[in-house]
Write a protein that holds these residues in place. Structure first.
Motif, PDB file in Angstrom:
ATOM      1  N   LYS A   1       0.800  -1.224   0.000  1.00  0.00           N
ATOM      2  CA  LYS A   1       0.000   0.000   0.000  1.00  0.00           C
ATOM      3  C   LYS A   1       0.834   1.275   0.000  1.00  0.00           C
ATOM      4  CE  LYS A   1      -3.990  -2.043   0.047  1.00  0.00           C
ATOM      5  NZ  LYS A   1      -4.820  -2.036  -1.175  1.00  0.00           N
ATOM      6  N   GLU A   2       2.153   1.150   0.168  1.00  0.00           N
ATOM      7  CA  GLU A   2       3.012   2.339   0.177  1.00  0.00           C
ATOM      8  C   GLU A   2       4.246   2.087  -0.664  1.00  0.00           C
ATOM      9  OE1 GLU A   2       5.192   5.490   3.266  1.00  0.00           O
ATOM     10  OE2 GLU A   2       4.285   3.638   4.030  1.00  0.00           O
TER      11      GLU A   2
ATOM     12  N   TYR B   1       7.737  11.140  -8.563  1.00  0.00           N
ATOM     13  CA  TYR B   1       6.500  11.304  -7.803  1.00  0.00           C
ATOM     14  C   TYR B   1       5.392  11.957  -8.630  1.00  0.00           C
ATOM     15  CZ  TYR B   1       3.390  12.796  -4.011  1.00  0.00           C
ATOM     16  OH  TYR B   1       2.302  12.999  -3.208  1.00  0.00           O
TER      17      TYR B   1
ATOM     18  N   VAL C   1       1.958   9.846  -9.313  1.00  0.00           N
ATOM     19  CA  VAL C   1       1.097   9.925  -8.138  1.00  0.00           C
ATOM     20  C   VAL C   1      -0.370   9.639  -8.461  1.00  0.00           C
ATOM     21  CG1 VAL C   1       0.773  12.446  -8.340  1.00  0.00           C
ATOM     22  CG2 VAL C   1       0.532  11.296  -6.101  1.00  0.00           C
ATOM     23  N   GLU C   2      -0.865  10.108  -9.612  1.00  0.00           N
ATOM     24  CA  GLU C   2      -2.280   9.901  -9.939  1.00  0.00           C
ATOM     25  C   GLU C   2      -2.576   8.429 -10.225  1.00  0.00           C
ATOM     26  OE1 GLU C   2      -5.667  11.536 -13.082  1.00  0.00           O
ATOM     27  OE2 GLU C   2      -3.763  12.610 -12.857  1.00  0.00           O
TER      28      GLU C   2
ATOM     29  N   ALA D   1      -0.905   5.878  -9.136  1.00  0.00           N
ATOM     30  CA  ALA D   1      -0.768   5.140  -7.881  1.00  0.00           C
ATOM     31  C   ALA D   1      -2.016   5.294  -7.025  1.00  0.00           C
ATOM     32  CB  ALA D   1       0.467   5.619  -7.123  1.00  0.00           C
ATOM     33  N   ALA D   2      -2.530   6.513  -6.930  1.00  0.00           N
ATOM     34  CA  ALA D   2      -3.727   6.766  -6.126  1.00  0.00           C
ATOM     35  C   ALA D   2      -4.914   5.961  -6.645  1.00  0.00           C
ATOM     36  CB  ALA D   2      -4.050   8.256  -6.123  1.00  0.00           C
TER      37      ALA D   2
ATOM     38  N   GLY E   1      -4.803   2.570  -5.389  1.00  0.00           N
ATOM     39  CA  GLY E   1      -4.829   2.414  -3.936  1.00  0.00           C
ATOM     40  C   GLY E   1      -3.467   2.368  -3.287  1.00  0.00           C
ATOM     41  N   VAL E   2      -2.460   2.933  -3.968  1.00  0.00           N
ATOM     42  CA  VAL E   2      -1.094   2.938  -3.446  1.00  0.00           C
ATOM     43  C   VAL E   2      -0.692   4.357  -3.073  1.00  0.00           C
ATOM     44  CG1 VAL E   2       1.338   2.477  -3.979  1.00  0.00           C
ATOM     45  CG2 VAL E   2      -0.442   0.934  -4.830  1.00  0.00           C
ATOM     46  N   VAL E   3      -0.175   4.533  -1.875  1.00  0.00           N
ATOM     47  CA  VAL E   3       0.289   5.833  -1.407  1.00  0.00           C
ATOM     48  C   VAL E   3       1.767   5.994  -1.764  1.00  0.00           C
ATOM     49  CG1 VAL E   3       0.706   7.285   0.604  1.00  0.00           C
ATOM     50  CG2 VAL E   3      -1.364   5.888   0.482  1.00  0.00           C
ATOM     51  N   LEU E   4       2.126   7.133  -2.371  1.00  0.00           N
ATOM     52  CA  LEU E   4       3.525   7.398  -2.698  1.00  0.00           C
ATOM     53  C   LEU E   4       4.175   8.236  -1.606  1.00  0.00           C
ATOM     54  CD1 LEU E   4       3.633   8.241  -6.531  1.00  0.00           C
ATOM     55  CD2 LEU E   4       3.843   6.037  -5.389  1.00  0.00           C
ATOM     56  N   SER E   5       5.393   7.854  -1.238  1.00  0.00           N
ATOM     57  CA  SER E   5       6.200   8.635  -0.298  1.00  0.00           C
ATOM     58  C   SER E   5       7.498   9.004  -0.988  1.00  0.00           C
ATOM     59  CB  SER E   5       6.487   7.825   0.971  1.00  0.00           C
ATOM     60  OG  SER E   5       5.283   7.504   1.650  1.00  0.00           O
TER      61      SER E   5
END
Length: 263
Positions: A57-58, A66, A70-71, A73-74, A77-81
């Protein structure tokens, strides 16, 4: 048995870097210390498919990656750090001894992020295992879902799946290993035959198999217990479980020595 909730499931954190032939993906389970590196051939969709397959999930990425990702991934359902590398090469060297040079950046990026977020000793982490793509059968996310290997289509749980049918493991560690094997079936004939020979030997030797099962029932989740020791969050009950588990090791070794040479 002192199992945690969903004890047979890994909880991975991942990092990825863009390479010329795809994506270098590194992932680890902080609670067990298991660390894996592999190359993902293809585009972002292939990368997201792998993340979804293992319910990651991350994902830790560089800032330049990033904005472009990012879009997507969102939506998956994956959060980018964002990675901020600070670990010097000497401190990560013991963890990346067996990975190709093009995988080192992703591994370092992940270890750096974990060190910064956990802010604790990570001495229980294992060196990264490099999974070579040609050794495993590629199954996309839709196929895994339709085949109901790990998760059923109707209920979303494991009941009725291949995992549910074959999982006779008696430890959380064994359950996680079996799930990994189903996620990534072997593609090498030699490796398949070697694994089948071991399984056949244990099936044929009822007494050794039964003795091993009884001994393993007294073994707690050593990987996660080691993680608690490293984090300094270990309690008296954990130490008692660790003691009981380690007491079984000589008996397990002696039982295996009595087994067929294949085992």
């Amino acid at each position: 048995q002192g199992k945690t909730i969903d004890g047979k499931t890994n909880h991975y954190l991942a990092a990825a870097t863009k390479e010329s032939n795809g994506y270098a993906l590194a992932y680890l389970d902080v609670s067990t210390g298991e660390a894996v590196a592999q190359m993902i051939d293809g585009d972002e969709r292939a990368l997201l498919n792998q993340l979804n397959a293992y319910n990651m999930k991350e994902l830790v990425v560089e800032e330049t990656f990033y904005d472009a990702f990012v879009e997507q991934a969102a939506n998956a359902g994956v959060v980018l750090s964002i990675a901020k590398n600070s670990i010097v090469a000497e401190s990560v060297a013991p963890f990346i001894v067996d990975v190709p040079s093009y995988m080192e950046h992703a591994c370092t990026q992940l270890l750096s992020y974990v060190e910064q977020t956990q802010m604790r000793a990570l001495t229980h982490l294992q060196p990264f295992t490099f999974n070579e793509a040609e050794h495993y059968l590629r199954i996309d996310t839709n196929s895994k879902r339709n085949l109901e290997l790990i998760q059923s289509i109707r209920g979303g749980d494991t009941k009725g799946t291949l995992l549910w049918l074959v999982d006779e493991t008696v430890t959380a560690m064994g359950g996680r290993k079996l799930k990994q094997w189903i996620h990534q079936p072997l593609a090498s004939k030699g490796r398949i035959e070697a694994r089948l020979n071991i399984v056949t030997a244990l099936l044929d030797d009822y007494f050794v198999r039964e003795q091993l099962q009884q001994l393993l029932k007294q073994v707690y989740d050593l990987e996660r217990l080691a993680g608690r020791v490293a984090f300094g969050s270990v309690g008296g009950r954990d130490l008692a479980q660790l003691r009981e588990s380690l007491r079984q090791v000589p008996h397990i070794k002696n039982t295996l020595l009595q087994a067929n040479d294949e085992v």
